[in-house]
Design a protein around this motif. Sequence first.
Motif, mmCIF file in Angstrom:
data_model
loop_
_atom_site.group_PDB
_atom_site.id
_atom_site.type_symbol
_atom_site.label_atom_id
_atom_site.label_comp_id
_atom_site.label_asym_id
_atom_site.label_seq_id
_atom_site.Cartn_x
_atom_site.Cartn_y
_atom_site.Cartn_z
ATOM 1 N N GLY A 109 0.790 -1.222 0.000
ATOM 2 C CA GLY A 109 0.000 0.000 0.000
ATOM 3 C C GLY A 109 0.821 1.268 0.000
ATOM 4 N N SER A 110 2.144 1.171 -0.202
ATOM 5 C CA SER A 110 2.942 2.389 -0.344
ATOM 6 C C SER A 110 2.380 3.212 -1.501
ATOM 7 N N LEU A 111 2.420 4.536 -1.353
ATOM 8 C CA LEU A 111 1.699 5.394 -2.292
ATOM 9 C C LEU A 111 2.202 5.280 -3.726
ATOM 10 N N TYR A 112 3.482 4.973 -3.907
ATOM 11 C CA TYR A 112 3.974 4.911 -5.285
ATOM 12 C C TYR A 112 3.343 3.759 -6.059
ATOM 13 N N TYR A 113 2.785 2.766 -5.356
ATOM 14 C CA TYR A 113 2.114 1.669 -6.052
ATOM 15 C C TYR A 113 0.835 2.126 -6.751
ATOM 16 N N THR A 114 0.317 3.283 -6.376
ATOM 17 C CA THR A 114 -0.878 3.791 -7.049
ATOM 18 C C THR A 114 -0.603 4.081 -8.521
ATOM 19 N N LEU B 233 4.268 7.793 -16.251
ATOM 20 C CA LEU B 233 4.543 8.689 -15.131
ATOM 21 C C LEU B 233 5.507 8.077 -14.115
ATOM 22 N N ASN B 234 5.636 6.750 -14.095
ATOM 23 C CA ASN B 234 6.353 6.104 -12.993
ATOM 24 C C ASN B 234 7.808 5.751 -13.276
ATOM 25 N N GLN B 235 8.333 6.100 -14.450
ATOM 26 C CA GLN B 235 9.698 5.679 -14.793
ATOM 27 C C GLN B 235 10.767 6.375 -13.947
ATOM 28 N N ILE B 236 10.396 7.424 -13.236
ATOM 29 C CA ILE B 236 11.355 8.133 -12.390
ATOM 30 C C ILE B 236 11.928 7.221 -11.311
ATOM 31 N N VAL B 237 11.216 6.147 -10.959
ATOM 32 C CA VAL B 237 11.701 5.265 -9.890
ATOM 33 C C VAL B 237 12.993 4.568 -10.283
ATOM 34 N N GLN C 141 -3.622 -6.363 -6.378
ATOM 35 C CA GLN C 141 -2.674 -5.468 -5.720
ATOM 36 C C GLN C 141 -1.278 -6.083 -5.713
ATOM 37 N N HIS C 142 -1.206 -7.366 -5.406
ATOM 38 C CA HIS C 142 0.077 -8.068 -5.328
ATOM 39 C C HIS C 142 0.783 -8.058 -6.689
ATOM 40 N N PHE C 143 0.031 -8.294 -7.745
ATOM 41 C CA PHE C 143 0.597 -8.306 -9.091
ATOM 42 C C PHE C 143 1.121 -6.923 -9.477
ATOM 43 N N SER C 144 0.373 -5.875 -9.133
ATOM 44 C CA SER C 144 0.797 -4.510 -9.469
ATOM 45 C C SER C 144 2.110 -4.150 -8.792
ATOM 46 N N MET C 145 2.299 -4.614 -7.569
ATOM 47 C CA MET C 145 3.527 -4.293 -6.844
ATOM 48 C C MET C 145 4.738 -4.947 -7.492
ATOM 49 N N ALA C 146 4.563 -6.160 -8.004
ATOM 50 C CA ALA C 146 5.669 -6.831 -8.691
ATOM 51 C C ALA C 146 6.086 -6.054 -9.938
ATOM 52 N N ARG C 147 5.145 -5.381 -10.568
ATOM 53 C CA ARG C 147 5.459 -4.604 -11.774
ATOM 54 C C ARG C 147 6.442 -3.476 -11.478
ATOM 55 N N MET C 148 6.349 -2.895 -10.285
ATOM 56 C CA MET C 148 7.240 -1.786 -9.951
ATOM 57 C C MET C 148 8.694 -2.232 -9.843
ATOM 58 N N ARG C 149 8.931 -3.493 -9.460
ATOM 59 C CA ARG C 149 10.316 -3.973 -9.389
ATOM 60 C C ARG C 149 10.941 -4.009 -10.786
ATOM 61 N N ALA C 150 10.137 -4.346 -11.784
ATOM 62 C CA ALA C 150 10.645 -4.348 -13.156
ATOM 63 C C ALA C 150 11.056 -2.949 -13.581
ATOM 64 N N LEU D 194 8.719 8.995 -6.227
ATOM 65 C CA LEU D 194 7.368 8.963 -6.780
ATOM 66 C C LEU D 194 6.330 9.224 -5.692
ATOM 67 N N THR D 195 6.546 8.680 -4.502
ATOM 68 C CA THR D 195 5.639 8.984 -3.385
ATOM 69 C C THR D 195 5.649 10.477 -3.076
ATOM 70 N N LEU D 196 6.841 11.072 -3.031
ATOM 71 C CA LEU D 196 6.935 12.515 -2.799
ATOM 72 C C LEU D 196 6.176 13.293 -3.867
ATOM 73 N N ALA D 197 6.329 12.876 -5.115
ATOM 74 C CA ALA D 197 5.651 13.572 -6.208
ATOM 75 C C ALA D 197 4.138 13.483 -6.056
ATOM 76 N N VAL D 198 3.633 12.297 -5.722
ATOM 77 C CA VAL D 198 2.185 12.118 -5.543
ATOM 78 C C VAL D 198 1.665 13.033 -4.438
ATOM 79 N N LEU D 199 2.383 13.074 -3.316
ATOM 80 C CA LEU D 199 1.937 13.882 -2.181
ATOM 81 C C LEU D 199 2.011 15.374 -2.480
ATOM 82 N N TYR D 200 3.096 15.813 -3.114
ATOM 83 C CA TYR D 200 3.228 17.244 -3.386
ATOM 84 C C TYR D 200 2.261 17.707 -4.473
#
Length: 631
Positions: free
Chosen positions: A96-101, A108-112, A358-367, A120-126
């Motif tokens: 549930g970390s915000l960058y998973y959204t 938008l998420n390639q900055i990670v 949710q679990h599948f989406s989180m694995a995508r961020m590791r890629a 990315l979490t900072l960007a979402v919050l700001y």
Amino acid sequence: MELEKKDKKEAFFLGWLGGVLFYLLLLHWILFANIEGAGKVWSIFAFFLLIAYLGVYFGVASFLSCAWKRPYLFPLFFTALEFFRSLSSSFGFPWGSLYYTHADAFYLNQIVSFLGPQVLTLAVLYINYFIYRGIKEKKNFSYAGGILLFLFLYSVFTIHGKKYPGDTQVALVQLNIPPFLKRYAPDSLKLERIKTYAREDACLIVFPETASPCYPGNSRKCRKFFEEISRGRTILMGSPDAEYGRDIKRYRFYNAAILFEDGRMGERYRKIYLVPFVERLPYDDIIPVLRKLDFGQGNYSPGKEYRVFRTSCGNFSCGICFESIFPRIYRRFVRNGAEFFVNITEDSWFGRTPGPYQHFSMARMRAVEYRRYMLRCGNTGITGIIDPYGRVISKLGLFEEGVVRGKIKRIREKTPYAVIGDFVGWMLLLFFSLSLFFTPKPYYKHRTAVVDKGARIGEGTKIWHFSHIMGGAEIGRNCVIGQNCFVGRRAKIGNGVKIENNVSVFDLVTIEDDVFVGPSATFTNDINPRAPYPKHGNWIPTLVKRGATIGANATILPGVTIGEWAMVGAGSVVTEDVPAYAIVYGNPARVHGYICECGEKLKFDGERAVCEKCGRRYEKKEGKVFPSESF
């Protein structure tokens, strides 16, 4: 929520409550998961304990933002705590970390891949912070738009900058064995299904977590079976594993992935980050008494080695189950030489809930973070091949039996995030730690002002040059005490009070909320003072009620009450009580009219008046003025 205007306790509670509601919505599916027997009761208890615990992180971030009176610091505190939760599976739970959204937002998420997921979490919050400020203060949204534009442009140039066409054939087997059959069906039936899919024409065949019903590392018969079906091919098998521990004189059990290549059993990876309260009780290896507690949890031990399987199909590492939500594990894999990732999982107990998605989406961020192909293989889904930009090439849905086939590319280059690691996260955590020790006082005091020990001063109050606040004095929130003022030890001042320069508020003077006291106004508390005959604290109390205004150089004699929203003219001497909403001036001060709460003089038509400025209505009864809604 305007944290700078909240009490710290209130800010913590509201933040905690927001966190609890967030995780209640995110993880509610745990209550409906396929858990049997006594474990179901414990899972419900653990669920509410978990969301209460995770809410604390939201509460602490809100508390510190309130303490610093800097709402724009909330994203920094929150992201630091989010990073802290990712450091260990024992106390952390980064689900549930915000960058998973933004797992689906690959534009938008390639900055990670550059600075890590915390950016990315900072960007979402700001972005949300600047949108809120823009709406509240009726300003443009240029800052929010600027952050979005930067994320978009960086992602576009990254995705279109380099292609990674596949050249290695892989097959991911989704066995789709329901929990009941997996637990109670004969091993022969499960092994026969594995044998059927082991004939896939692929360089690498991957089976899900605990697909093997037996222990290849401990059973000769089991090992021989898998060596036979792996002749001429490479198979990665999710399997239980065990090893006798001479130090503890019992077996240690592991959740493992075992490699079989061309008829031989090869290396194995033992899961390092175990699911707390499911696979083991945290710290039961340090506190032996915990092993005697039975909540229906497993008895697994954590592995120690970040294994890279070196095969003819390429060098790869395999995270097991919820290890896919911890970025740090996969960084170790990359630094050890992994050219692509595998994640095997058993999500059948999630059922048909949001959990598997949710679990599948989180694995995508590791890629995305490490620019590696991710091969995700689940018993009941979701199984899929994910490219280095987080895009799903092919997948198989929930509770479907079959094989996901595709080609991947072995990648050796490292992303900036893989090289520098969690630099941003550690810097945020350092800032968070320092903020705990250097939290500013809840009020501002000029360096020349004196505040005695024991004085109670509310948050947001400002005390200016050469003022003296004695011990025992009470001053509320968001007050302004001007230059060269004095507040006695038994004086009480409410919230939002503004006291101009050269005002003395002596003992037993009570000033309620939102009062204005003009410069050099004087309060007294002794009607007949004599130097040789001190009263020893037997003063006469004075009360100024909410919203009243006292003009410059006015003198308030002891024992009087100044009513709500009354106005005392400059230079007046108040010798008797002042009615609410009255305008008084002179020596002695006399009533010369009435005034609205907003500061506009009232014009009565008989016994009624309507403020020409704000429209408030008033009535006069028995010489007193009251707000009215009756006409």
